[in-house]
Each structure stands twice: as C-alpha cells, then as structure tokens.
Design a protein around this motif. Structure first.
Motif, short mmCIF file in Angstrom:
data_model
loop_
_atom_site.label_atom_id
_atom_site.label_comp_id
_atom_site.label_asym_id
_atom_site.label_seq_id
_atom_site.Cartn_x
_atom_site.Cartn_y
_atom_site.Cartn_z
N ILE A 125 0.81 -1.22 0.00
CA ILE A 125 0.00 0.00 0.00
C ILE A 125 0.85 1.26 0.00
O ILE A 125 0.70 2.12 -0.88
N VAL A 126 1.73 1.40 0.97
CA VAL A 126 2.46 2.66 1.15
C VAL A 126 3.49 2.89 0.05
O VAL A 126 3.55 3.98 -0.54
N LEU A 127 4.31 1.88 -0.23
CA LEU A 127 5.39 2.06 -1.21
C LEU A 127 4.88 2.43 -2.60
O LEU A 127 5.41 3.38 -3.21
N PRO A 128 3.86 1.74 -3.16
CA PRO A 128 3.35 2.18 -4.48
C PRO A 128 2.82 3.60 -4.47
O PRO A 128 3.03 4.35 -5.43
N LEU A 129 2.15 3.99 -3.40
CA LEU A 129 1.62 5.36 -3.33
C LEU A 129 2.75 6.38 -3.28
O LEU A 129 2.67 7.44 -3.91
N VAL A 130 3.82 6.08 -2.55
CA VAL A 130 4.98 6.98 -2.51
C VAL A 130 5.63 7.09 -3.89
O VAL A 130 5.99 8.19 -4.33
N LEU A 131 5.76 5.96 -4.60
CA LEU A 131 6.36 5.99 -5.93
C LEU A 131 5.53 6.81 -6.91
O LEU A 131 6.08 7.60 -7.69
N VAL A 132 4.21 6.65 -6.86
CA VAL A 132 3.35 7.42 -7.76
C VAL A 132 3.44 8.90 -7.44
O VAL A 132 3.53 9.75 -8.34
N THR A 133 3.42 9.25 -6.16
CA THR A 133 3.50 10.66 -5.77
C THR A 133 4.81 11.29 -6.22
O THR A 133 4.83 12.40 -6.78
N ALA A 157 5.53 0.18 -15.42
CA ALA A 157 5.34 -0.02 -13.98
C ALA A 157 4.59 1.15 -13.35
O ALA A 157 3.66 0.97 -12.56
N LEU A 158 5.02 2.38 -13.70
CA LEU A 158 4.36 3.56 -13.15
C LEU A 158 2.91 3.64 -13.59
O LEU A 158 2.02 3.94 -12.78
N LEU A 159 2.65 3.37 -14.87
CA LEU A 159 1.27 3.42 -15.37
C LEU A 159 0.41 2.33 -14.73
O LEU A 159 -0.78 2.53 -14.49
N GLY A 160 1.03 1.17 -14.46
CA GLY A 160 0.28 0.11 -13.80
C GLY A 160 -0.13 0.49 -12.39
O GLY A 160 -1.26 0.26 -11.97
N ILE A 161 0.79 1.11 -11.64
CA ILE A 161 0.47 1.57 -10.29
C ILE A 161 -0.58 2.67 -10.33
O ILE A 161 -1.51 2.70 -9.51
N ALA A 162 -0.44 3.58 -11.31
CA ALA A 162 -1.43 4.65 -11.44
C ALA A 162 -2.81 4.09 -11.77
O ALA A 162 -3.83 4.56 -11.25
N THR A 163 -2.87 3.04 -12.60
CA THR A 163 -4.15 2.41 -12.91
C THR A 163 -4.74 1.77 -11.67
O THR A 163 -5.96 1.85 -11.44
N PHE A 164 -3.89 1.14 -10.86
CA PHE A 164 -4.37 0.51 -9.62
C PHE A 164 -5.01 1.55 -8.70
O PHE A 164 -6.09 1.33 -8.16
N ILE A 165 -4.34 2.68 -8.53
CA ILE A 165 -4.85 3.71 -7.62
C ILE A 165 -6.10 4.37 -8.19
O ILE A 165 -7.11 4.53 -7.50
N LEU A 166 -6.06 4.73 -9.49
CA LEU A 166 -7.20 5.41 -10.09
C LEU A 166 -8.39 4.48 -10.30
O LEU A 166 -9.51 4.95 -10.49
N SER A 167 -8.16 3.16 -10.25
CA SER A 167 -9.27 2.21 -10.37
C SER A 167 -10.21 2.32 -9.18
O SER A 167 -11.37 1.91 -9.26
N LEU A 168 -9.70 2.85 -8.08
CA LEU A 168 -10.53 3.03 -6.90
C LEU A 168 -11.50 4.19 -7.05
O LEU A 168 -12.44 4.33 -6.26
N VAL A 169 -11.27 5.03 -8.06
CA VAL A 169 -12.11 6.20 -8.32
C VAL A 169 -12.95 5.92 -9.55
O VAL A 169 -12.44 5.41 -10.55
#
Length: 359
Positions: free
Chosen positions: A72-80, A237-249
């Motif tokens: 949870i935390v590490l992917p969010l830090v990388l995206v930010t 990798a970055l786009l995949g993490i961004a898709t994961f986070i934005l999928s929640l919206v």
C-alpha cells in the motif's frame, strides 16, 4: 436525592469524556478507520500466518505490517514522487518549446473527422500569436496551479494517512482477538443477543467491499500492464500503479489508458493507439463491470450509486483513504438496515458460520 442523580452524573461524565476523546483522536480518525477496514479484511490471512509462526503474535503482526507497507504505502509513494517529477519535466519541456517556437499540434489531430481541421487551425493560430498564447496561459495558470496543488495535497495526505494506518494495524493484529472479545461483550449489553450476528454482518460487509475495491483495482492494473507491454508504452510499472490507484475512483482508469492512447497517436503509432483504445474500453474498463459486482456481492450487494457516493463523499470527508472508508461505511449501514428492517440476514449458516466465528 443524591442517589437519584448519581446515575445521571455518571452518564454526563462518560459523555463529556467521550467528546473529549473524540476531539483528541479526530485528526487520526481516517487512518484508524482505514486500519480497521484493512485489519478486518486481512484477518483470515493473519490467522493463517499466526498458525505458521506457532502463535507468536508480535512476529505475525510485524510480518503483516511490513507486507502492508510494500503493498500500500510504497506504491503510493512511488506514484506521488514520479507524478511530481513528471509534472516539473513537462512544464520545462513546454517552456523550452514555446521559447524555441517548436510547439506544434499533433499531426493526427487534423485527421479527426468533421472537427479536426477546425481544432488544428485554432491551436496553430494560438501558438503563432504569442500575445494570445500568453493571455491564454495566464487564464489557465491559476486553475492549473490550484488543481496540481490540490492533487499534491491529496496524495501527500494519502501517504501520511496510509503510513499511520499501517502503524495502527500492527496493534490491531496483535491485540485483535482481545479487542474483538471486548467489543462483543460491550455490544451485547447494548443490543442484546443479536450482537454476534451484527458483528458477523459488519465483518462480512467490510471484507466484501474491500475485496471488491482492491480486487477490481488489482485486476484492472494487471490487464492494463499487459496492454501497455503489447503496445510498447513506456513507464509500464508507473502506469500500472497509477491504474491501480485510479481504479478506486469512478472513471479513473480511462485517464491512464486514454493518455497512453494519445501518446501513441502523437508518436505516429495510429494502429497501436487504436489497439490501446479498444483494449482499454473493452478489457481494462470491462473488468470493473465483471469483477467488482462479483466480489462485493459476496459480502454486500451494495448498489452502484452508494459505491459512487461513498467514494466521492469519503474523499471529501476523510481524504485519500476515504476512497475505502466511504463505501465501507455505507455498505455496513446498508447491510444492517437490510437485516433489521427487511429481515435479510448475511450471517452464514452451518459450517460457514463456524468458519466465520473462528475468524
């Protein structure tokens, strides 16, 4: 007379104490609620891990906490971090292109039927007129700055809240069994014999919603990564993490795969751009229509409207972690109302009930 008012005095003291505790804990309330949702959702996994480490609760809780940091935390830090870095880089590239006169609309824009030539001509006229371009930039500067600032604050607070939630989850895992017993005893005094059934309804609902949100986000991210790899899109990798986070919206993933399609169009790869649009529209966004209802319905058949309102209202009320908290709270209330008013029960029977009681 003193004995008659003594219960009221005790009740008033307890109420004032609860109000004081609420104001003390209010800044941390979103993180604590998120930690509770995560802990309840992953409790069966914690029990399995606890049996593997021979009942050492501190070790099992520490392993679960480290896993939450990585997931949870590490992917969010990388995206930010990457988002802030890419915004600065794009701004610098636009500024250099404007200074050197090398800014042009993409070639594919003029090929859009009916409106392509009009849009292309308008953009070329603005780019060619420096005064009009500066005027347009000034008008857009403040909204863009406000949007980026708000987005940065949301992501930054999300990192802080999830970090605190992971820290709190360690104690929830370690002392969860004691807390569960205490809550059951306390709720039994308030609502009577139905307390165990209500507790099972709440736990099943929380797990159903969390599994639905996270399971759908993970499935969409995996499908998106496959599409990005096939189409040759960079920063997979970055786009995949961004898709994961934005999928929640709601309507979040199209921002990612739509941007990838635009990049492919702008690079002259029209075929791959069309492939990306088809892949995103049918598969990436299609996962949301198949996986999420299936997973959420296992815990609570929450209507789409409540999911949407829960996500949006949760973000406004609790910040980033409100994406999870909002739908979960509405789902719990919805399930309890079904149980109490319509006689619909989500408490499992027989063997399934025994399994739930162990977890």
């Amino acid at each position: 007379m003193d004995k008659r008012f003594e219960p009221h005095a005790r009740l008033a003291a307890v109420i004032f104490l609860l109000i004081g505790c609420f104001f003390v804990l209010r800044p941390f309330l979103p993180a604590v609620l998120f930690a509770i949702c995560v802990s309840i959702s992953s409790w069966p996994l914690y029990l399995l891990l606890l049996s593997k480490v021979k009942g050492r609760r501190n070790l099992a809780a520490a392993i679960m906490t480290v896993s939450l940091v990585l997931v949870i935390v590490l992917p969010l830090v990388l995206v930010t971090y990457n988002l802030a870095d890419n915004v600065a880089r794009i701004y610098e590239q636009l500024r250099l292109a404007l200074d050197e006169g090398g800014l042009h609309p993409p070639a594919w824009l003029a090929n859009i039927p009916l409106i392509g030539d009009t849009i292309d001509g308008y953009i070329r006229r603005i780019i060619g007129d420096r005064e009009e371009l500066l005027s347009l930039g000034k008008n857009m500067l403040e909204p863009a700055r406000h949007f980026l600032t708000s987005g940065g604050i949301v992501l930054g607070s999300g990192v802080a809240q999830t970090s605190l939630a992971v820290f709190v989850s360690f104690f929830l895992y370690r002392d969860g069994q004691l807390l569960r017993t205490a809550l059951l005893n306390g709720s039994a005094r308030i609502i009577g014999d139905s307390a165990p059934g209500v507790a099972l309804t709440i736990s099943r609902t929380i797990r159903g919603v969390m599994y639905g949100l996270l399971g759908t986000a993970l499935a969409q991210a995996l499908v998106a990564v496959v599409g990005f790899l096939i189409a040759g899109v960079p920063a997979v990798a970055l786009l995949g993490i961004a898709t994961f986070i934005l999928s929640l919206v709601p309507v979040g993933p199209p921002l990612v795969w739509g941007g990838a399609a635009i990049w492919l169009f702008n690079s002259g790869q029209t075929g791959w751009a069309i492939f990306m649009l088809v892949w995103g529209g049918l598969l990436i966004s299609g996962v949301d229509n198949v996986v999420k209802p299936f997973l959420i319905s296992r815990g609570s058949s929450l209507p789409f409207l409540l999911v949407l309102l829960g996500v949006l209202g949760g973000v406004l009320a609790f910040g980033f972690v409100g994406i999870f908290i909002g739908p979960t709270l509405l789902a719990v209330l919805y399930s309890l109302l079904q149980t109490w008013t319509l006689g619909v029960t989500t408490v499992p029977q027989g063997k399934d009930r025994l399994t739930e009681e162990k977890t």
